[in-house]
Write a protein that holds these residues in place. Structure first.
Motif, PDB file in Angstrom:
ATOM      1  N   THR A 184     -49.504 -70.884  -6.701  1.00 52.25           N
ATOM      2  CA  THR A 184     -48.516 -70.700  -7.774  1.00 52.25           C
ATOM      3  C   THR A 184     -47.404 -69.760  -7.324  1.00 52.25           C
ATOM      4  O   THR A 184     -46.253 -69.911  -7.750  1.00 52.25           O
ATOM      5  N   VAL A 185     -47.736 -68.802  -6.471  1.00 50.64           N
ATOM      6  CA  VAL A 185     -46.710 -67.916  -5.908  1.00 50.64           C
ATOM      7  C   VAL A 185     -45.803 -68.713  -4.977  1.00 50.64           C
ATOM      8  O   VAL A 185     -44.568 -68.596  -5.016  1.00 50.64           O
ATOM      9  N   VAL A 186     -46.403 -69.558  -4.152  1.00 51.43           N
ATOM     10  CA  VAL A 186     -45.624 -70.430  -3.271  1.00 51.43           C
ATOM     11  C   VAL A 186     -44.665 -71.290  -4.091  1.00 51.43           C
ATOM     12  O   VAL A 186     -43.463 -71.413  -3.768  1.00 51.43           O
ATOM     13  N   ASN A 187     -45.174 -71.891  -5.173  1.00 52.63           N
ATOM     14  CA  ASN A 187     -44.333 -72.759  -6.012  1.00 52.63           C
ATOM     15  C   ASN A 187     -43.104 -72.028  -6.525  1.00 52.63           C
ATOM     16  O   ASN A 187     -41.978 -72.547  -6.459  1.00 52.63           O
ATOM     17  N   THR A 188     -43.310 -70.824  -7.063  1.00 48.58           N
ATOM     18  CA  THR A 188     -42.198 -70.136  -7.708  1.00 48.58           C
ATOM     19  C   THR A 188     -41.258 -69.489  -6.691  1.00 48.58           C
ATOM     20  O   THR A 188     -40.104 -69.188  -7.017  1.00 48.58           O
ATOM     21  N   PHE A 189     -41.718 -69.291  -5.465  1.00 46.78           N
ATOM     22  CA  PHE A 189     -40.837 -68.824  -4.386  1.00 46.78           C
ATOM     23  C   PHE A 189     -40.006 -69.970  -3.808  1.00 46.78           C
ATOM     24  O   PHE A 189     -39.173 -69.752  -2.941  1.00 46.78           O
ATOM     25  N   GLY A 190     -40.254 -71.183  -4.287  1.00 42.01           N
ATOM     26  CA  GLY A 190     -39.486 -72.341  -3.824  1.00 42.01           C
ATOM     27  C   GLY A 190     -40.177 -73.173  -2.780  1.00 42.01           C
ATOM     28  O   GLY A 190     -39.581 -74.095  -2.217  1.00 42.01           O
ATOM     29  N   GLY A 191     -41.457 -72.864  -2.493  1.00 43.54           N
ATOM     30  CA  GLY A 191     -42.178 -73.596  -1.470  1.00 43.54           C
ATOM     31  C   GLY A 191     -43.026 -74.718  -2.032  1.00 43.54           C
ATOM     32  O   GLY A 191     -43.153 -74.899  -3.243  1.00 43.54           O
ATOM     33  N   THR A 192     -43.637 -75.483  -1.135  1.00 44.40           N
ATOM     34  CA  THR A 192     -44.537 -76.573  -1.498  1.00 44.40           C
ATOM     35  C   THR A 192     -45.383 -76.918  -0.286  1.00 44.40           C
ATOM     36  O   THR A 192     -44.981 -76.672   0.854  1.00 44.40           O
ATOM     37  N   TRP A 193     -46.570 -77.447  -0.526  1.00 44.72           N
ATOM     38  CA  TRP A 193     -47.410 -77.894   0.586  1.00 44.72           C
ATOM     39  C   TRP A 193     -46.786 -79.100   1.288  1.00 44.72           C
ATOM     40  O   TRP A 193     -46.783 -79.183   2.508  1.00 44.72           O
ATOM     41  N   PHE A 194     -46.261 -80.040   0.475  1.00 43.96           N
ATOM     42  CA  PHE A 194     -45.671 -81.260   1.019  1.00 43.96           C
ATOM     43  C   PHE A 194     -44.435 -81.631   0.211  1.00 43.96           C
ATOM     44  O   PHE A 194     -44.405 -81.439  -1.013  1.00 43.96           O
ATOM     45  N   THR A 195     -43.453 -82.193   0.883  1.00 41.54           N
ATOM     46  CA  THR A 195     -42.307 -82.752   0.176  1.00 41.54           C
ATOM     47  C   THR A 195     -42.701 -84.099  -0.423  1.00 41.54           C
ATOM     48  O   THR A 195     -43.778 -84.642  -0.133  1.00 41.54           O
ATOM     49  N   GLU A 196     -41.818 -84.634  -1.231  1.00 41.87           N
ATOM     50  CA  GLU A 196     -42.098 -85.903  -1.912  1.00 41.87           C
ATOM     51  C   GLU A 196     -42.383 -87.028  -0.919  1.00 41.87           C
ATOM     52  O   GLU A 196     -43.159 -87.933  -1.201  1.00 41.87           O
ATOM     53  N   ASP A 197     -41.756 -86.983   0.277  1.00 37.46           N
ATOM     54  CA  ASP A 197     -41.975 -88.030   1.282  1.00 37.46           C
ATOM     55  C   ASP A 197     -42.986 -87.603   2.348  1.00 37.46           C
ATOM     56  O   ASP A 197     -42.970 -88.074   3.472  1.00 37.46           O
ATOM     57  N   TRP A 198     -43.861 -86.662   1.986  1.00 33.24           N
ATOM     58  CA  TRP A 198     -44.987 -86.261   2.822  1.00 33.24           C
ATOM     59  C   TRP A 198     -44.575 -85.598   4.134  1.00 33.24           C
ATOM     60  O   TRP A 198     -45.073 -85.932   5.208  1.00 33.24           O
ATOM     61  N   GLN A 199     -43.685 -84.636   4.009  1.00 33.20           N
ATOM     62  CA  GLN A 199     -43.409 -83.743   5.131  1.00 33.20           C
ATOM     63  C   GLN A 199     -44.139 -82.424   4.864  1.00 33.20           C
ATOM     64  O   GLN A 199     -43.941 -81.813   3.811  1.00 33.20           O
ATOM     65  N   ALA A 200     -44.973 -82.013   5.800  1.00 31.45           N
ATOM     66  CA  ALA A 200     -45.729 -80.770   5.627  1.00 31.45           C
ATOM     67  C   ALA A 200     -44.790 -79.571   5.664  1.00 31.45           C
ATOM     68  O   ALA A 200     -43.862 -79.515   6.478  1.00 31.45           O
ATOM     69  N   GLN A 201     -45.039 -78.597   4.777  1.00 27.91           N
ATOM     70  CA  GLN A 201     -44.134 -77.460   4.624  1.00 27.91           C
ATOM     71  C   GLN A 201     -44.861 -76.108   4.673  1.00 27.91           C
ATOM     72  O   GLN A 201     -44.351 -75.113   4.162  1.00 27.91           O
ATOM     73  N   VAL A 202     -46.034 -76.072   5.299  1.00 31.60           N
ATOM     74  CA  VAL A 202     -46.853 -74.868   5.249  1.00 31.60           C
ATOM     75  C   VAL A 202     -46.225 -73.697   5.998  1.00 31.60           C
ATOM     76  O   VAL A 202     -46.448 -72.540   5.643  1.00 31.60           O
ATOM     77  N   ASN A 203     -45.445 -73.968   7.043  1.00 28.24           N
ATOM     78  CA  ASN A 203     -44.760 -72.852   7.707  1.00 28.24           C
ATOM     79  C   ASN A 203     -43.251 -72.874   7.483  1.00 28.24           C
ATOM     80  O   ASN A 203     -42.493 -72.253   8.220  1.00 28.24           O
ATOM     81  N   ALA A 204     -42.830 -73.570   6.424  1.00 32.32           N
ATOM     82  CA  ALA A 204     -41.413 -73.561   6.043  1.00 32.32           C
ATOM     83  C   ALA A 204     -41.043 -72.166   5.514  1.00 32.32           C
ATOM     84  O   ALA A 204     -41.918 -71.406   5.086  1.00 32.32           O
ATOM     85  N   PRO A 205     -39.768 -71.808   5.534  1.00 35.89           N
ATOM     86  CA  PRO A 205     -39.369 -70.446   5.144  1.00 35.89           C
ATOM     87  C   PRO A 205     -39.852 -70.020   3.765  1.00 35.89           C
ATOM     88  O   PRO A 205     -40.311 -68.882   3.597  1.00 35.89           O
ATOM     89  N   GLU A 206     -39.778 -70.905   2.769  1.00 30.58           N
ATOM     90  CA  GLU A 206     -40.167 -70.522   1.414  1.00 30.58           C
ATOM     91  C   GLU A 206     -41.675 -70.278   1.300  1.00 30.58           C
ATOM     92  O   GLU A 206     -42.119 -69.338   0.654  1.00 30.58           O
ATOM     93  N   PHE A 207     -42.453 -71.139   1.923  1.00 31.25           N
ATOM     94  CA  PHE A 207     -43.910 -70.969   1.924  1.00 31.25           C
ATOM     95  C   PHE A 207     -44.273 -69.674   2.650  1.00 31.25           C
ATOM     96  O   PHE A 207     -45.088 -68.874   2.166  1.00 31.25           O
ATOM     97  N   ARG A 208     -43.610 -69.454   3.770  1.00 30.26           N
ATOM     98  CA  ARG A 208     -43.881 -68.266   4.573  1.00 30.26           C
ATOM     99  C   ARG A 208     -43.515 -66.988   3.807  1.00 30.26           C
ATOM    100  O   ARG A 208     -44.266 -66.006   3.815  1.00 30.26           O
ATOM    101  N   GLU A 209     -42.376 -66.999   3.138  1.00 30.05           N
ATOM    102  CA  GLU A 209     -41.943 -65.821   2.378  1.00 30.05           C
ATOM    103  C   GLU A 209     -42.940 -65.490   1.268  1.00 30.05           C
ATOM    104  O   GLU A 209     -43.265 -64.314   1.037  1.00 30.05           O
ATOM    105  N   ALA A 210     -43.416 -66.530   0.584  1.00 31.02           N
ATOM    106  CA  ALA A 210     -44.369 -66.318  -0.513  1.00 31.02           C
ATOM    107  C   ALA A 210     -45.676 -65.716  -0.006  1.00 31.02           C
ATOM    108  O   ALA A 210     -46.204 -64.758  -0.586  1.00 31.02           O
ATOM    109  N   VAL A 211     -46.208 -66.267   1.073  1.00 37.41           N
ATOM    110  CA  VAL A 211     -47.484 -65.773   1.598  1.00 37.41           C
ATOM    111  C   VAL A 211     -47.325 -64.367   2.159  1.00 37.41           C
ATOM    112  O   VAL A 211     -48.187 -63.508   1.955  1.00 37.41           O
ATOM    113  N   GLN A 212     -46.208 -64.113   2.841  1.00 40.79           N
ATOM    114  CA  GLN A 212     -45.972 -62.765   3.366  1.00 40.79           C
ATOM    115  C   GLN A 212     -45.892 -61.753   2.229  1.00 40.79           C
ATOM    116  O   GLN A 212     -46.457 -60.654   2.315  1.00 40.79           O
ATOM    117  N   PHE A 213     -45.202 -62.131   1.154  1.00 42.21           N
ATOM    118  CA  PHE A 213     -45.112 -61.249  -0.014  1.00 42.21           C
ATOM    119  C   PHE A 213     -46.498 -60.956  -0.580  1.00 42.21           C
ATOM    120  O   PHE A 213     -46.846 -59.804  -0.861  1.00 42.21           O
TER     121      PHE A 213
END
Length: 456
Positions: free
Chosen positions: A212-241
């Motif tokens: 839920t933190v990832v979601n609100t930071f603008g991240g997602t596990w996968f984009t709508e067309d199934w691109q993995a986003q686990v180390n994308a900037p938004e996901f990374r920022e949320a987890v680091q926070f």
């Protein structure tokens, strides 16, 4: 995700020590007859109440005998998966969450409930909270599950501790504001951490709040067309926070702390704040809780979204192979009814009502007399949850704190192990998420291939 409180822990011990895998007070499913159904369910406290109340109420009214098999969560998930995937037909009804139900519906393992609902206006489907119905609806628009109880998530905090520190909790806090408050109240009392956050490995442990933190930071596990986003900037920022927050102002032993540990920390005065399931409030406000009346409740903290609470429901589904679907629906419609909630309130206690699913629960003066401190906030959190659009971009699958695909429990658990290691200081967040990206790419590739095959 629905976690048993102190009462639940005691019941689980009693059940496991007294009956092994058969479940407390009930044997395994059998063939039965036309007036008998077999129910396979999780051993959470509200389910045990249901088992106790069934014979003298439901069976006495309908003549339908219910044979229960009751198992711990991990065991029951495995057994339900084996039973329903094989369509053996031994069990008519099972307790399924809003994670499994859309997946099982897609696989043809459970029967649509919409025909029963349409023929049974007394059930009052309109009274079921909208996000719950949405999360239990299949791709074909039919409803496949009915919630027994549900939850979202919110921020729980010690009103007296914040007041003593001269801190006011915003009506709709951001995560940055929560971090500032955690810094202010960390150590406010001897041994008190500023906040408690889950760090224990597991897709339903650390990643329940963290996604839920990832979601609100603008991240997602996968984009709508199934691109993995686990180390994308938004996901990374949320987890680091999240990792920084819990390492700096969180509880001792955070990398192994889950729901129960944080619940105990707040009850025992070892944490000033906690972000977790709305279902925890019942334990915090119990008659014997030392923090009863001292807790404030705020919406799930946000960054880029308007809301960020998760959505979870233990629900009922009917096996497609069941030959007793009408009797199965009679049981489900009773177990998920307003009348059953009233029965629990009167015979067990209003704090034990399986709430979080019906609007009418939050208009019931007897329930509100017991749950008034958190009822409105719980209902608001559930109503604000959007399982189809929980973030800032379209998603390929249903779910807020999970991705509604069969592979997610394994993927989420593997990535969570690395995140827990980052909380423990054994690896960096970058290292954890780069490994997670590799795992997510493997999953994404399978779904992209299916899309391409479908287009060709």
């Amino acid at each position: 995700m629905k976690r048993a409180g102190l009462r639940g822990a005691l019941l689980a011990v009693v059940m496991l020590t007294s009956t092994a895998c058969a479940g407390w007070g009930g044997g395994g499913g059998g063939d039965g007859g036309a007036d008998s159904i077999n129910v396979l369910m999780v051993n959470n406290p509200q389910m045990v109440d249901l088992q106790r109340l069934t014979a003298e109420n439901f069976t006495a009214e309908t003549g339908i005998t219910v044979n229960f098999t009751v198992l711990p969560e991990n065991d029951v998930r495995d057994k339900i998966s084996q039973e329903f995937s094989s369509q053996a037909g031994q069990y008519d009804v099972a307790s399924l969450s809003n994670f499994e139900i859309p997946i099982y519906a897609r696989s043809g393992w459970i029967a649509p409930l919409s025909p029963h609902i349409d023929a049974d206006p007394d059930f009052d489907q309109a009274d079921i909270l909208g996000p719950m119905t949405e999360s239990l609806t299949g791709d074909d628009g039919q409803i496949y599950g009915e919630p027994f109880y549900g939850e979202s998530s919110f921020l729980m905090y010690r009103k007296d501790v914040l007041e003593a520190a001269g801190v006011a909790m915003p009506a709709n806090p951001t995560w940055q504001q929560v971090a500032e408050i955690a810094a202010r109240v960390d150590g406010a009392e001897p041994g008190m951490s500023g906040i408690c956050l889950r760090g224990q490995p597991g897709w339903g442990q650390v990643f329940a709040p963290l996604t839920t933190v990832v979601n609100t930071f603008g991240g997602t596990w996968f984009t709508e067309d199934w691109q993995a986003q686990v180390n994308a900037p938004e996901f990374r920022e949320a987890v680091q926070f999240y990792v920084d927050l819990v390492r700096e102002y969180g509880e001792t032993g955070a990398s192994q702390a889950g729901f129960t540990e944080c619940l105990n920390n707040l009850i025992q005065g070892n944490s000033a704040m906690w972000y977790d399931a709305t279902s925890a409030a019942g334990s915090l406000e119990a008659a014997d809780s030392p923090v009863r009346g001292k807790i404030g409740y705020a919406p799930a903290p946000v960054v880029e979204t308007d809301s960020a609470g998760w959505l979870y429901a233990w629900s009922w589904g009917i096996q497609a192979a069941s030959t007793r679907q009408d009797a199965a629906w009679e049981f489900i419609s009773w177990a998920s009814s307003k009348e059953y909630e009233q029965l629990v309130g009167e015979q067990v206690g209003w704090s034990d009502v399986p709430a979080g699913k019906r609007a009418s629960t939050y208009e019931n003066p007897e329930y509100l007399a017991e749950a008034g401190a958190f009822a409105e906030q719980t209902k608001a959190a559930i109503e604000a949850a959007d399982p189809r659009n929980p973030g800032v971009q379209p998603r390929p699958a249903l779910g807020i704190q999970f991705v509604g695909i069969p592979e997610f429990p394994d993927l989420g658990t593997q990535v969570s192990q690395s995140v827990s290691s980052a909380i423990a200081g054994l690896v960096t967040v970058d290292e954890a998420l780069d490994r997670g990206q590799e795992l997510a790419e493997d999953v994404a590739e399978r779904y992209r291939s299916r899309l391409e095959e479908g287009e060709s």
